[in-house]
Design an enzyme around this catalytic site. Structure first.
Site, PDB file in Angstrom:
ATOM      1  N   ALA A 179      10.466  -3.145   5.078  1.00  0.00           N
ATOM      2  CA  ALA A 179      11.574  -3.992   5.532  1.00  0.00           C
ATOM      3  C   ALA A 179      12.647  -3.199   6.271  1.00  0.00           C
ATOM      4  O   ALA A 179      13.174  -3.654   7.295  1.00  0.00           O
ATOM      5  CB  ALA A 179      12.190  -4.711   4.329  1.00  0.00           C
ATOM      6  N   ASN A 191       7.618   2.722  -4.553  1.00  0.00           N
ATOM      7  CA  ASN A 191       6.527   3.454  -5.211  1.00  0.00           C
ATOM      8  C   ASN A 191       6.641   4.955  -4.975  1.00  0.00           C
ATOM      9  O   ASN A 191       6.445   5.765  -5.882  1.00  0.00           O
ATOM     10  CB  ASN A 191       5.178   2.942  -4.706  1.00  0.00           C
ATOM     11  CG  ASN A 191       4.933   1.504  -5.101  1.00  0.00           C
ATOM     12  OD1 ASN A 191       4.955   1.155  -6.274  1.00  0.00           O
ATOM     13  ND2 ASN A 191       4.706   0.645  -4.120  1.00  0.00           N
ATOM     14  N   ASP A 214      -1.290   0.819   5.062  1.00  0.00           N
ATOM     15  CA  ASP A 214      -0.184   0.604   4.125  1.00  0.00           C
ATOM     16  C   ASP A 214       0.007   1.780   3.183  1.00  0.00           C
ATOM     17  O   ASP A 214       1.119   2.063   2.741  1.00  0.00           O
ATOM     18  CB  ASP A 214      -0.424  -0.688   3.338  1.00  0.00           C
ATOM     19  CG  ASP A 214       0.872  -1.350   2.901  1.00  0.00           C
ATOM     20  OD1 ASP A 214       1.944  -0.792   3.181  1.00  0.00           O
ATOM     21  OD2 ASP A 214       0.815  -2.431   2.290  1.00  0.00           O
ATOM     22  N   GLY A 270      -0.138  -5.044   4.383  1.00  0.00           N
ATOM     23  CA  GLY A 270      -0.063  -4.094   5.486  1.00  0.00           C
ATOM     24  C   GLY A 270       1.283  -3.403   5.564  1.00  0.00           C
ATOM     25  O   GLY A 270       2.193  -3.661   4.767  1.00  0.00           O
ATOM     26  N   LYS A 314      -2.945   0.271  -3.082  1.00  0.00           N
ATOM     27  CA  LYS A 314      -2.023   1.144  -2.325  1.00  0.00           C
ATOM     28  C   LYS A 314      -0.716   1.336  -3.082  1.00  0.00           C
ATOM     29  O   LYS A 314      -0.113   2.412  -3.019  1.00  0.00           O
ATOM     30  CB  LYS A 314      -1.816   0.608  -0.910  1.00  0.00           C
ATOM     31  CG  LYS A 314      -1.033  -0.685  -0.776  1.00  0.00           C
ATOM     32  CD  LYS A 314       0.467  -0.475  -0.627  1.00  0.00           C
ATOM     33  CE  LYS A 314       1.194  -1.819  -0.614  1.00  0.00           C
ATOM     34  NZ  LYS A 314       2.667  -1.645  -0.543  1.00  0.00           N
ATOM     35  N   SER A 357      10.157   3.517   0.333  1.00  0.00           N
ATOM     36  CA  SER A 357       9.186   2.916  -0.581  1.00  0.00           C
ATOM     37  C   SER A 357       9.590   3.113  -2.043  1.00  0.00           C
ATOM     38  O   SER A 357       9.838   4.239  -2.487  1.00  0.00           O
ATOM     39  CB  SER A 357       7.809   3.546  -0.339  1.00  0.00           C
ATOM     40  OG  SER A 357       6.945   3.287  -1.416  1.00  0.00           O
ATOM     41  N   LYS A 373       2.863  -8.446  -4.302  1.00  0.00           N
ATOM     42  CA  LYS A 373       1.714  -7.559  -4.465  1.00  0.00           C
ATOM     43  C   LYS A 373       1.699  -7.011  -5.893  1.00  0.00           C
ATOM     44  O   LYS A 373       2.569  -6.220  -6.263  1.00  0.00           O
ATOM     45  CB  LYS A 373       1.775  -6.403  -3.468  1.00  0.00           C
ATOM     46  CG  LYS A 373       1.856  -6.853  -2.010  1.00  0.00           C
ATOM     47  CD  LYS A 373       2.125  -5.695  -1.083  1.00  0.00           C
ATOM     48  CE  LYS A 373       2.131  -6.140   0.371  1.00  0.00           C
ATOM     49  NZ  LYS A 373       3.357  -6.890   0.703  1.00  0.00           N
TER      50      LYS A 373
END
Length: 294
Positions: free
Chosen positions: A115, A231, A219, A111, A166, A229, A82
């Site tokens: 993990a 991000n 997401d 989506g 996102k 995450s 992504k």
């Protein structure tokens, strides 16, 4: 059924564990020793019914070029990368179209697919974006089981754009968390972000409703509020360290995304807030204070 997964990091590793219940799985990674008894690409890729690309966006094209000589025409290529390519400003679907052999079937999965949560048995929900219903059917069968739920979208480019958006905007939610904003202001911020994302989608020729789908809002909630995450952690780290930053798809994609928007970028307030903080290294607390509703 044979599955080859390029990228044995957290996502690739989890995909391997899930898919080994329905297929013979081979993992491969450039990092020496990461995959035990790793086989050569020329040995495993020609046998693959599915080739999963669980890689950072900035290495996707190079990885495709490396496997391309060994790829059989019937293989379905599945990208979970992504981002935006630095020099060409191409999205991941455009890179796949450009770099894969002509006519090679592929899909993009976006989506809420964190993990670490899937590894703990908490499940995941993805959007398999492909123009061919048969490709989705094959993927849905491959993922059959309790771990991952898949939806189909034929609008590949909109799903890919939603994934980029996102990632970028989730950095902002990480900043809000680092600043210890409460739930009320985070709720206000999330709505502001979604409105802006929908307008950006229109500018780039995508379907704005995708922003409200599993590939978008679903997401954003996962990536923007989860400690797992990258991000989110990048946003928090900006506040903690006073500068940018942890390398994430969102922080890396932001300058290229601004280039894609050209002069239109000036119309989006929150995107420019992120530009000031991530690219210009302005003080996140001061910039966010000016952003607050009056």
């Amino acid at each position: 059924m044979n599955v080859v997964i390029l990228g044995a990091g957290r996502l690739g590793g989890v995909m391997g564990e899930i898919l080994k219940n329905s297929a013979n799985v081979e993992l491969w990674d450039k990092v020496p020793g990461l995959v035990e008894n790793q086989k050569q690409l020329e040995e495993i890729v020609p046998k693959a019914d599915f080739l999963f690309l669980c890689l950072p966006s900035w290495v996707l094209r190079g990885a495709i070029e490396e496997v391309k000589p060994h790829l059989k025409r019937e293989t379905i290529v599945v990208s979970m990368s992504k981002g935006i390519e630095k020099d060409s400003l191409k999205t991941m679907d455009e890179i796949l179209e450009d770099a894969l052999p002509e006519g090679q079937r592929f899909a993009f999965i976006g989506g809420p697919m964190m993990a670490e949560e899937i590894a703990k048995g908490l499940g995941g929900a993805g959007v398999a974006a492909t123009k061919e219903a048969q490709v989705f059917g094959a993927l849905d069968k491959l993922f059959a089981g309790p771990h991952v739920y898949l939806e189909h979208s034929s609008d590949v480019h909109s799903v890919v754009l939603a994934a980029v958006l996102k990632n970028i905007y989730s950095v902002g939610l990480g900043i809000a968390a680092g600043l210890e904003w409460g739930g009320n202001l985070k709720g206000w911020l999330l709505v502001k972000m979604l409105r802006e994302m929908r307008e950006i989608m229109k500018v780039l020729g995508g379907d704005p409703d995708t922003v409200l789908s599993l590939a978008g809002l679903g997401d954003v909630i996962t990536t923007g509020f989860s400690q797992y995450s990258q991000n989110y952690r990048a946003g928090k780290d900006i506040v903690d360290s006073g500068r940018c930053c942890i390398k994430s798809e969102g922080t890396i994609s932001l300058p290229y995304f601004l280039e894609m928007l050209k002069t239109e970028k000036n119309n989006f307030e929150f995107l420019n807030v992120l530009r000031q903080i991530v690219i210009e290294n302005k003080n996140a607390r001061e910039v966010f204070e000016n952003l607050k509703p009056n």
